[in-house]
Design a protein around this motif. Structure first.
Motif: not given
Length: 284
Positions: A45-63, A141-146
């Motif tokens: 929804a927000l990507s239609g308003i402004e440029e949004m960065p991708a959700i990092a794999p680390e954040v998805r692991w937290c999910f 998910l395994w591409q956790t650069d950070y």
């Protein structure tokens, strides 16, 4: 036949509880597993308003980790909702198994089985969302650069590759080993499970909500009581600051860490024991 524990009888009880997962807790576990879709949709929804960065794999692991914890919190009140109810609990009391077997089955499903189902479901959901040609899931998910960069910095700091780094920081990093972090996280997880398993034997309705409210209320009262005491101790001579000035940072860290571990272990043990005691002496 052993009236306390019998493997054949326990196996039948586990199979029965497993077959009842969908009936008792299936909807709740499914909702918990699908919760990351809300973040995905919000990004959409927000990507239609402004440029949004991708959700990092680390954040998805937290999910996924959050869904596992939520499953452990919710599963006692969903899987064993009637265990402490006088009329509906007759079915639980009359199961052809000993009280020890019933409690061990409870532990198995609340600590491992239900959270594991949400973990596997979260992995599958993340995989399918990553397969989509659009959306914020651009990496696997395994591409956790950070995380990889953090581990590299940790190894470099331990190896002494940063000569300008603070000595106390290096000492603390050397003592904050990964196994200590994992051990503390595991104990905190068991602490949550034990608390909600115990309150499942006390509250009759809205068990999770009441547990959260009572926990917040007790913490609030303790803060009101302890804050003035700590303030007075700091004002009178400020001895805490003087103590920290000359204290060994490594010893201080180890004392704080093992004190927190001991406190969590005591709470976990007490809640698990108290839950088993209440179930053992429950009157229907």
């Amino acid at each position: 036949m052993n009236k306390t524990f019998d493997w054949s009888r326990f196996g039948k009880l586990v199979r029965k509880d497993f077959s009842n997962i969908w009936q008792n807790a299936g909807t709740s576990l499914l909702i918990i597993t699908l919760l990351p879709i809300l973040a995905w949709l919000l990004w959409w929804a927000l990507s239609g308003i402004e440029e949004m960065p991708a959700i990092a794999p680390e954040v998805r692991w937290c999910f996924i980790a959050g869904s596992v914890l939520l499953a452990a919190i919710v599963s006692p009140s969903r899987m064993y909702r009637t265990a402490n109810l006088q009329k509906e609990g007759i079915y639980f009391a009359m199961l052809p198994a000993s009280k020890l077997e019933k409690y061990l089955s409870m532990l198995l499903f609340t600590i491992i089985v239900c959270p594991l189902l949400c973990f596997l479901g979260g992995m599958v959901l993340d995989y399918f969302l990553t397969l989509l040609p659009f959306g914020p899931y651009n990496k696997w998910l395994w591409q956790t650069d950070y995380l990889a960069q953090t581990l590299d910095a940790y190894r470099a700091l331990v190896a002494g590759d940063y000569p300008d780094a603070d000595k106390n920081l290096i000492l603390l990093v050397n003592n904050l080993t990964p196994w200590k972090v994992i051990l503390y996280a595991l104990l905190c997880y068991l602490n949550y499970v034990a608390l909600f398993l115990f309150t499942n034997t006390i509250f009759k309705k809205h068990k999770v909500l009441q547990t959260l409210l009572w926990t917040w209320l007790i913490s609030f009262v303790l803060n009101i009581i302890l804050t003035p005491i700590m303030g007075a101790m700091m004002i009178n001579g400020n001895w805490i600051e003087e103590l920290l000035k000359f204290a060994d940072p490594v010893k201080s860290f180890n004392i704080a860490y093992w004190a927190a571990m001991a406190w969590s272990f005591v709470l976990t043990t007490v809640f698990f024991w108290w839950a088993s005691y209440r179930l053992k002496h429950m009157k229907y």
